[in-house]
Enzyme design. Structure first.
Site, PDB file in Angstrom:
ATOM      1  N   ALA A   1     -41.871 -23.050  -2.232  1.00  0.00           N
ATOM      2  CA  ALA A   1     -41.782 -21.634  -1.856  1.00  0.00           C
ATOM      3  C   ALA A   1     -41.626 -21.500  -0.353  1.00  0.00           C
ATOM      4  O   ALA A   1     -42.325 -22.157   0.416  1.00  0.00           O
ATOM      5  CB  ALA A   1     -43.041 -20.914  -2.310  1.00  0.00           C
TER       6      ALA A   1
ATOM      7  N   GLN B   1       9.563   1.781   3.584  1.00  0.00           N
ATOM      8  CA  GLN B   1      10.061   3.153   3.716  1.00  0.00           C
ATOM      9  C   GLN B   1       9.385   3.770   4.934  1.00  0.00           C
ATOM     10  O   GLN B   1       8.187   3.996   4.935  1.00  0.00           O
ATOM     11  CB  GLN B   1       9.718   3.958   2.451  1.00  0.00           C
ATOM     12  CG  GLN B   1      10.210   5.389   2.499  1.00  0.00           C
ATOM     13  CD  GLN B   1       9.470   6.289   1.518  1.00  0.00           C
ATOM     14  OE1 GLN B   1       8.495   5.891   0.893  1.00  0.00           O
ATOM     15  NE2 GLN B   1       9.932   7.515   1.397  1.00  0.00           N
TER      16      GLN B   1
ATOM     17  N   GLY C   1       9.135  11.365   0.863  1.00  0.00           N
ATOM     18  CA  GLY C   1       9.054  11.792  -0.541  1.00  0.00           C
ATOM     19  C   GLY C   1       9.530  10.696  -1.491  1.00  0.00           C
ATOM     20  O   GLY C   1      10.126   9.697  -1.077  1.00  0.00           O
TER      21      GLY C   1
ATOM     22  N   TYR D   1     -27.767 -22.987  11.163  1.00  0.00           N
ATOM     23  CA  TYR D   1     -26.963 -22.350  12.201  1.00  0.00           C
ATOM     24  C   TYR D   1     -27.698 -22.440  13.527  1.00  0.00           C
ATOM     25  O   TYR D   1     -28.876 -22.044  13.627  1.00  0.00           O
ATOM     26  CB  TYR D   1     -26.754 -20.881  11.790  1.00  0.00           C
ATOM     27  CG  TYR D   1     -25.844 -20.086  12.677  1.00  0.00           C
ATOM     28  CD1 TYR D   1     -24.594 -20.562  13.048  1.00  0.00           C
ATOM     29  CD2 TYR D   1     -26.232 -18.820  13.136  1.00  0.00           C
ATOM     30  CE1 TYR D   1     -23.755 -19.808  13.849  1.00  0.00           C
ATOM     31  CE2 TYR D   1     -25.393 -18.058  13.930  1.00  0.00           C
ATOM     32  CZ  TYR D   1     -24.160 -18.560  14.288  1.00  0.00           C
ATOM     33  OH  TYR D   1     -23.321 -17.806  15.075  1.00  0.00           O
TER      34      TYR D   1
ATOM     35  N   LYS E   1     -26.080 -20.102  -0.073  1.00  0.00           N
ATOM     36  CA  LYS E   1     -24.709 -19.897   0.393  1.00  0.00           C
ATOM     37  C   LYS E   1     -24.064 -21.241   0.606  1.00  0.00           C
ATOM     38  O   LYS E   1     -24.666 -22.110   1.255  1.00  0.00           O
ATOM     39  CB  LYS E   1     -24.732 -19.110   1.716  1.00  0.00           C
ATOM     40  CG  LYS E   1     -23.369 -18.746   2.206  1.00  0.00           C
ATOM     41  CD  LYS E   1     -23.190 -18.904   3.714  1.00  0.00           C
ATOM     42  CE  LYS E   1     -23.353 -20.318   4.205  1.00  0.00           C
ATOM     43  NZ  LYS E   1     -22.942 -20.562   5.586  1.00  0.00           N
TER      44      LYS E   1
ATOM     45  N   GLY F   1       3.164   6.127   0.001  1.00  0.00           N
ATOM     46  CA  GLY F   1       2.519   7.374   0.431  1.00  0.00           C
ATOM     47  C   GLY F   1       1.122   7.151   0.990  1.00  0.00           C
ATOM     48  O   GLY F   1       0.503   6.103   0.812  1.00  0.00           O
TER      49      GLY F   1
ATOM     50  N   ASP G   1       0.285   5.058  -8.250  1.00  0.00           N
ATOM     51  CA  ASP G   1      -1.042   5.668  -8.449  1.00  0.00           C
ATOM     52  C   ASP G   1      -1.308   5.975  -9.923  1.00  0.00           C
ATOM     53  O   ASP G   1      -1.991   6.925 -10.250  1.00  0.00           O
ATOM     54  CB  ASP G   1      -1.194   6.923  -7.582  1.00  0.00           C
ATOM     55  CG  ASP G   1      -0.197   8.018  -7.940  1.00  0.00           C
ATOM     56  OD1 ASP G   1       0.638   7.802  -8.848  1.00  0.00           O
ATOM     57  OD2 ASP G   1      -0.254   9.088  -7.310  1.00  0.00           O
TER      58      ASP G   1
ATOM     59  N   ARG H   1      -4.706  13.616  -0.449  1.00  0.00           N
ATOM     60  CA  ARG H   1      -5.697  14.302  -1.283  1.00  0.00           C
ATOM     61  C   ARG H   1      -6.923  13.431  -1.579  1.00  0.00           C
ATOM     62  O   ARG H   1      -7.900  13.889  -2.146  1.00  0.00           O
ATOM     63  CB  ARG H   1      -5.035  14.770  -2.593  1.00  0.00           C
ATOM     64  CG  ARG H   1      -4.070  15.925  -2.387  1.00  0.00           C
ATOM     65  CD  ARG H   1      -3.182  16.166  -3.603  1.00  0.00           C
ATOM     66  NE  ARG H   1      -2.033  15.264  -3.631  1.00  0.00           N
ATOM     67  CZ  ARG H   1      -1.112  15.253  -4.593  1.00  0.00           C
ATOM     68  NH1 ARG H   1      -1.195  16.086  -5.602  1.00  0.00           N
ATOM     69  NH2 ARG H   1      -0.094  14.408  -4.535  1.00  0.00           N
TER      70      ARG H   1
ATOM     71  N   LYS I   1      -3.908   5.349  -0.529  1.00  0.00           N
ATOM     72  CA  LYS I   1      -4.370   5.698  -1.890  1.00  0.00           C
ATOM     73  C   LYS I   1      -4.298   4.531  -2.868  1.00  0.00           C
ATOM     74  O   LYS I   1      -5.244   4.286  -3.625  1.00  0.00           O
ATOM     75  CB  LYS I   1      -3.562   6.871  -2.440  1.00  0.00           C
ATOM     76  CG  LYS I   1      -3.994   7.232  -3.854  1.00  0.00           C
ATOM     77  CD  LYS I   1      -3.433   8.545  -4.333  1.00  0.00           C
ATOM     78  CE  LYS I   1      -1.933   8.531  -4.432  1.00  0.00           C
ATOM     79  NZ  LYS I   1      -1.413   9.809  -4.921  1.00  0.00           N
TER      80      LYS I   1
HETATM   81  C1  UD1 Z   1       4.727  12.824  -8.729  1.00  0.00           C
HETATM   82  C2  UD1 Z   1       5.940  13.559  -9.322  1.00  0.00           C
HETATM   83  C3  UD1 Z   1       5.438  14.544 -10.367  1.00  0.00           C
HETATM   84  C4  UD1 Z   1       4.640  13.809 -11.438  1.00  0.00           C
HETATM   85  C5  UD1 Z   1       3.520  12.985 -10.834  1.00  0.00           C
HETATM   86  C6  UD1 Z   1       2.930  12.075 -11.892  1.00  0.00           C
HETATM   87  C7  UD1 Z   1       7.505  13.679  -7.472  1.00  0.00           C
HETATM   88  C8  UD1 Z   1       8.159  14.565  -6.490  1.00  0.00           C
HETATM   89  N1  UD1 Z   1       6.605  14.262  -8.267  1.00  0.00           N
HETATM   90  O1  UD1 Z   1       3.935  13.803  -8.082  1.00  0.00           O
HETATM   91  O2  UD1 Z   1       6.541  15.202 -10.966  1.00  0.00           O
HETATM   92  O3  UD1 Z   1       4.115  14.767 -12.349  1.00  0.00           O
HETATM   93  O4  UD1 Z   1       4.012  12.149  -9.763  1.00  0.00           O
HETATM   94  O5  UD1 Z   1       1.785  11.447 -11.437  1.00  0.00           O
HETATM   95  O6  UD1 Z   1       7.798  12.515  -7.545  1.00  0.00           O
HETATM   96  N2  UD1 Z   1       5.403   7.736  -2.495  1.00  0.00           N
HETATM   97  C9  UD1 Z   1       6.240   6.912  -1.762  1.00  0.00           C
HETATM   98  N3  UD1 Z   1       6.926   7.443  -0.718  1.00  0.00           N
HETATM   99  C10 UD1 Z   1       6.837   8.759  -0.383  1.00  0.00           C
HETATM  100  C11 UD1 Z   1       5.985   9.592  -1.137  1.00  0.00           C
HETATM  101  C12 UD1 Z   1       5.287   9.057  -2.203  1.00  0.00           C
HETATM  102  O7  UD1 Z   1       6.353   5.712  -2.028  1.00  0.00           O
HETATM  103  O8  UD1 Z   1       7.508   9.158   0.595  1.00  0.00           O
HETATM  104  C13 UD1 Z   1       4.633   7.134  -3.611  1.00  0.00           C
HETATM  105  C14 UD1 Z   1       3.141   7.394  -3.497  1.00  0.00           C
HETATM  106  O9  UD1 Z   1       2.513   6.338  -2.783  1.00  0.00           O
HETATM  107  C15 UD1 Z   1       2.696   7.456  -4.949  1.00  0.00           C
HETATM  108  C16 UD1 Z   1       3.946   7.891  -5.700  1.00  0.00           C
HETATM  109  O10 UD1 Z   1       5.029   7.746  -4.801  1.00  0.00           O
HETATM  110  O11 UD1 Z   1       2.266   6.207  -5.424  1.00  0.00           O
HETATM  111  C17 UD1 Z   1       3.864   9.342  -6.158  1.00  0.00           C
HETATM  112  O12 UD1 Z   1       3.670  10.181  -5.056  1.00  0.00           O
HETATM  113  P1  UD1 Z   1       2.661  11.408  -5.101  1.00  0.00           P
HETATM  114  O13 UD1 Z   1       2.694  12.083  -3.786  1.00  0.00           O
HETATM  115  O14 UD1 Z   1       1.353  10.986  -5.616  1.00  0.00           O
HETATM  116  O15 UD1 Z   1       3.400  12.337  -6.175  1.00  0.00           O
HETATM  117  P2  UD1 Z   1       2.743  13.467  -7.059  1.00  0.00           P
HETATM  118  O16 UD1 Z   1       2.533  14.674  -6.212  1.00  0.00           O
HETATM  119  O17 UD1 Z   1       1.583  12.958  -7.788  1.00  0.00           O
HETATM  120 CA    CA Z   2       0.467  11.145  -7.725  1.00  0.00          CA
END
Ligand code: UD1
Ligand code: CA
Length: 479
Positions: A389, A78, A83, A396, A360, A16, A109, A20, A27
């Protein structure tokens, strides 16, 4: 490890963008105490899955891949990122090809994840034989977390915050999904294809698997970890990143204090998770110590120092306001105050790099000293040599870098420039203010500056007058 993980693999979701965070950096590459979130998650899983970690990457995939320290991870791309459910679907062929029975899925994360907690979860679930299990927490402010829905104590699904409506879905649930799942692949594979993106995010949610599994009669377990298991908290925003970083910082400092390191002003000391301190060393905050640094017993780091990947030997003292990176300081050395030691610097035992000294890719031999205001770059300084001193190495020429060799016991007078490549022999003496462009043989005196002339009657035109301080103060504006 108690868990028999030969048929279990780990999958980290890290594709992802992390909108945010409002940052151009993906992230999972944001760091806590100098380590990226992704490296922290990998480090937590590595003891359980030394060779069996796969990472789903997508947004800035190459950057994410190249940032990872652990070389044993495998990657699945991906593209596009639709998602977390889509991330798992994308990974499925690779997981199947690897012949895994179970897969532990974690969000990339969740930087505070702990090996022990994951191990405990795996043990518990593998013994119970659930088809789908996940860890939950009960928290006061569920915010953007997915809400766990139960009927008569049994999990029936997880609803994402944006889709959760207490009027429709009953009482506000404060049990949340932490994003750590164990999935029995054979059982859930066919359900994965049933996930749609008909929700308020237009995303394929991994969490939809939970309701699908529950309604098709599979064994679904939500293990509630209560309200204090901070290690499971995710990071989506800068404020959450700092909250997690502060949790980690306080925990690390408390651990080292308990083990016998003297950490003064502990609330302002930042120690990275890969740093090692020997009991009997001393740190004084505020200070920051990152990377694979190690501090030996009897070494002292005074306040306002920033250091990364440094090794500080027993009895060495780093005085205040130093900046040190990739530096090896042997026992009984003194550094600073206000020294900058850049990558490739070695101080052999008893050496001293004093105030406003920059080094260095250079070595100060045993007992050698550069007390004040020097630049020592691409140089070897022999045993017991003294750098006056303001003396500098000119390493260089605008295109290339060259080395300077200074022999044992040599003495470089103040404000000299040693134009590399050049050797100053052992025991040689360089007169103050010299510009040395040719080698100086052992035990010779080299003076390379124009001779002083004293010319009578050509001094300053007049002696300066005493300033009229009283008149001056009258002219000052009245505050
Ligand atoms: C997700 C969960 C939520 C949970 C929370 C816990 C889902 C739909 N929701 O929400 O229920 O409470 O984590 O922290 O999973 N990612 C991918 N590919 C994508 C989208 C995201 O690899 O297409 C990865 C992101 O990089 C991240 C992780 O999945 O590391 C979670 O994604 P994020 O968007 O942060 O999910 P949350 O909204 O926090
Ligand atoms: Ca998250």
């Amino acid at each position: 490890m108690d868990v028999n993980t030969h048929n279990v693999g780990a999958l980290i979701l890290a594709a992802g963008k992390g909108s945010r965070m409002h940052s151009p950096l993906p992230k999972v590459l944001h760091s806590l105490l100098g380590e990226t979130m992704l490296d922290l998650v990998i480090n937590a899983l590595k003891p359980i899955f030394p060779k069996n970690i796969r990472i789903v990457i997508g947004h800035q995939a190459e950057l994410v891949k190249s940032s990872i320290r652990n070389q044993d991870c495998r990657f699945i791309t991906q593209e596009p990122q639709l998602g977390t459910g889509h991330a798992l679907l994308t990974a499925m062929p690779a997981l199947r090809a690897a012949g895994m029975e179970y897969i532990l899925v974690v969000n990339g994360d969740a930087p505070l994840l702990k090996t022990e907690r994951i191990n405990w979860f795996l043990n518990d679930i593998l013994k119970s034989g659930a088809n789908l299990a996940f860890m939950t927490m009960t928290i006061d402010l569920p915010g953007s977390y997915g809400r766990v829905i139960r009927h008569d104590g049994k999990v029936t699904g997880v609803l994402e915050a944006k889709d959760y409506d207490p009027l429709l879905h009953g009482q506000e649930s404060d049990e949340i999904n932490t994003g750590v799942y164990l999935l029995h692949l054979n059982s859930i594979e066919h359900l994965l294809k049933k996930i749609t993106c008909e929700n308020n995010n237009n995303e394929y949610y991994i969490t939809d698997l939970i309701a699908l599994a529950a309604t098709s009669g599979l064994r679904v377990t939500g293990l509630d970890q209560g309200n204090e298991e901070y290690s499971l908290l995710g990071v989506n925003t800068p404020a959450e990143l700092i909250r997690s970083e502060e949790t980690l910082r306080a925990e690390i400092v408390a651990t080292w204090l308990r083990k016998g390191a003297l950490v003064r002003n502990p609330a302002s000391v930042r120690i990275g998770p890969e740093v090692t301190l020997e009991p009997g060393c001393e740190l004084c905050g505020p200070c920051e110590l990152y990377g694979k640094s190690s501090i030996a017993c009897g070494a002292r780091l005074e306040s306002h120092t920033w250091a990364k990947d440094v090794r500080i030997g027993a009895g060495s003292v780093i005085r205040s306001f130093c900046h040190l990176e990739k530096v090896d300081i042997e026992p009984d050395c003194t550094v600073g105050p206000f020294a900058r030691l850049r990558p490739g610097t070695t101080l052999e035992s008893g050496a001293r790099a004093g105030n406003f000294v920059e080094m260095k890719n250079a070595r100060l031999g045993k007992g050698a000293k550069a007390g004040h205001l020097s630049y020592i770059g691409d140089a070897d300084v022999g045993l017991g040599a003294n750098i006056g001193a303001g003396a500098i190495t000119c390493n260089y020429d605008g295109k290339n870098k060259f080395r300077t060799h200074i022999g044992a016991g040599a003495f470089i007078g103040s404000n000299s420039s040693l134009v590399a490549p050049v050797n100053v022999g052992a025991g040689a003496l360089v007169g103050a203010g010299s510009v040395i462009t040719k080698n100086v043989p052992e035990n010779h005196l080299a003076v390379a500056r124009s001779k002083q002339k004293n010319i009578p009657g050509r001094g300053a035109p007049a002696h300066p007058e005493e300033p009229d301080l009283q008149a001056d103060s009258k002219n000052r504006p009245d505050f």
